[in-house]
Design a protein around this motif. Sequence first.
Motif, short mmCIF file in Angstrom:
data_model
loop_
_atom_site.label_atom_id
_atom_site.label_comp_id
_atom_site.label_asym_id
_atom_site.label_seq_id
_atom_site.Cartn_x
_atom_site.Cartn_y
_atom_site.Cartn_z
N ALA A 88 27.79 26.78 -28.79
CA ALA A 88 27.19 26.88 -27.46
C ALA A 88 25.68 26.83 -27.60
N MET A 89 24.99 26.86 -26.46
CA MET A 89 23.55 27.11 -26.45
C MET A 89 23.35 28.62 -26.43
N TYR A 90 22.39 29.09 -27.21
CA TYR A 90 22.07 30.51 -27.24
C TYR A 90 20.62 30.70 -26.77
N PHE A 91 20.46 31.59 -25.80
CA PHE A 91 19.15 31.87 -25.24
C PHE A 91 18.76 33.32 -25.49
N CYS A 92 17.54 33.47 -25.93
CA CYS A 92 16.93 34.78 -26.08
C CYS A 92 16.15 35.06 -24.79
N ALA A 93 16.17 36.29 -24.31
CA ALA A 93 15.49 36.61 -23.05
C ALA A 93 14.84 37.98 -23.11
N TYR A 94 13.76 38.11 -22.37
CA TYR A 94 12.96 39.34 -22.31
C TYR A 94 12.97 39.85 -20.88
N ARG A 95 13.04 41.19 -20.73
CA ARG A 95 12.91 41.77 -19.39
C ARG A 95 12.01 42.99 -19.45
N THR A 96 11.01 43.00 -18.60
CA THR A 96 10.11 44.15 -18.53
C THR A 96 10.83 45.36 -17.95
N LEU A 97 10.27 46.53 -18.20
CA LEU A 97 10.80 47.74 -17.58
C LEU A 97 10.00 48.12 -16.35
N ARG A 98 8.93 47.36 -16.07
CA ARG A 98 8.11 47.66 -14.90
C ARG A 98 8.90 47.42 -13.64
N GLY A 99 8.89 48.39 -12.75
CA GLY A 99 9.61 48.24 -11.49
C GLY A 99 9.05 47.11 -10.67
N GLY A 100 9.91 46.42 -9.90
CA GLY A 100 9.48 45.33 -9.04
C GLY A 100 9.33 44.02 -9.75
N SER A 101 9.57 44.00 -11.04
CA SER A 101 9.45 42.75 -11.80
C SER A 101 10.65 42.65 -12.73
N GLU A 102 11.78 42.33 -12.14
CA GLU A 102 13.04 42.42 -12.86
C GLU A 102 13.46 41.12 -13.52
N LYS A 103 12.62 40.12 -13.47
CA LYS A 103 13.05 38.80 -13.92
C LYS A 103 13.25 38.76 -15.42
N LEU A 104 14.13 37.85 -15.84
CA LEU A 104 14.30 37.53 -17.25
C LEU A 104 13.40 36.34 -17.60
N VAL A 105 12.76 36.44 -18.76
CA VAL A 105 11.98 35.33 -19.29
C VAL A 105 12.76 34.78 -20.49
N PHE A 106 13.13 33.52 -20.42
CA PHE A 106 13.98 32.91 -21.43
C PHE A 106 13.21 32.03 -22.39
N GLY A 107 13.74 31.91 -23.60
CA GLY A 107 13.30 30.88 -24.52
C GLY A 107 13.96 29.56 -24.17
N LYS A 108 13.66 28.53 -24.95
CA LYS A 108 14.21 27.20 -24.67
C LYS A 108 15.61 27.01 -25.21
N GLY A 109 16.07 27.94 -26.02
CA GLY A 109 17.44 27.88 -26.49
C GLY A 109 17.61 27.25 -27.85
N THR A 110 18.74 27.60 -28.48
CA THR A 110 19.17 27.02 -29.75
C THR A 110 20.60 26.54 -29.59
N LYS A 111 20.82 25.27 -29.91
CA LYS A 111 22.18 24.73 -29.83
C LYS A 111 22.89 25.00 -31.15
N LEU A 112 23.98 25.77 -31.08
CA LEU A 112 24.74 26.12 -32.27
C LEU A 112 25.99 25.25 -32.35
N THR A 113 26.16 24.59 -33.47
CA THR A 113 27.37 23.82 -33.77
C THR A 113 28.14 24.55 -34.86
N VAL A 114 29.44 24.68 -34.67
CA VAL A 114 30.30 25.31 -35.68
C VAL A 114 31.23 24.24 -36.23
N ASN A 115 31.12 24.00 -37.52
CA ASN A 115 31.92 22.95 -38.17
C ASN A 115 33.19 23.52 -38.77
N PRO A 116 34.33 22.87 -38.52
CA PRO A 116 35.60 23.40 -39.06
C PRO A 116 35.71 23.18 -40.56
#
Lengths: 116, 113
Positions: A88-116
Amino acid sequence: AQTVTQSQPEMSVQEAETVTLSCTYDTSESDYYLFWYKQPPSRQMILVIRQEAYKQQNATENRFSVNFQKAAKSFSLKISDSQLGDAAMYFCAYRTLRGGSEKLVFGKGTKLTVNP
Amino acid sequence: GAGVSQTPSNKVTEKGKYVELRCDPISGHTALYWYRQSLGQGPEFLIYFQGTGAADDSGLPNDRFFAVRPEGSVSTLKIQRTERGDSAVYLCASSPPGGETQYFGPGTRLLVL
């Protein structure tokens, strides 16, 4: 403003092996939350693991664990015993603890491939 | 219980048209968020509701974008005079009172021709 950087656009791993996905972030705050989300082709973002910055102990959820280095502002995800369903794509995200600013800030993601 | 639902799943429209995207959060969740995800990027924040009011709309890109949540449950994201650059997946998320984790819906893929 906070930023999140994922430096690995793509990663691959053999089934049953271990892989580590990197994430760094920039913030001037001392308390915050960090998340890893998984996004399969179905598009739905699924929470993998969560870390509170005030907790020194690294979070773990079954085969998923994090290496949280607060001073280095690093938050890597380790997937043990990788399974085909982990692909899948994996995203890292940050969220402040400051009230009134609940948004998540995401990275651009890493595409993970699992080979059998 | 049911998760966050979004309708439609896919929407194709022509440049200049008006579109509405709907989000139905998890029952009991007071906070609702909209994000936009362009191809190859992570989601970007648009707007956050706490109850019926928009607590943070700093992510809305311009005045063509507007969102409402009149009864504190279902939310509608409205885009006027759509442009090709509006093509993206629009994600909705909700969280419970006092909760820090956001639970996402499957998204609406918008394509503006």
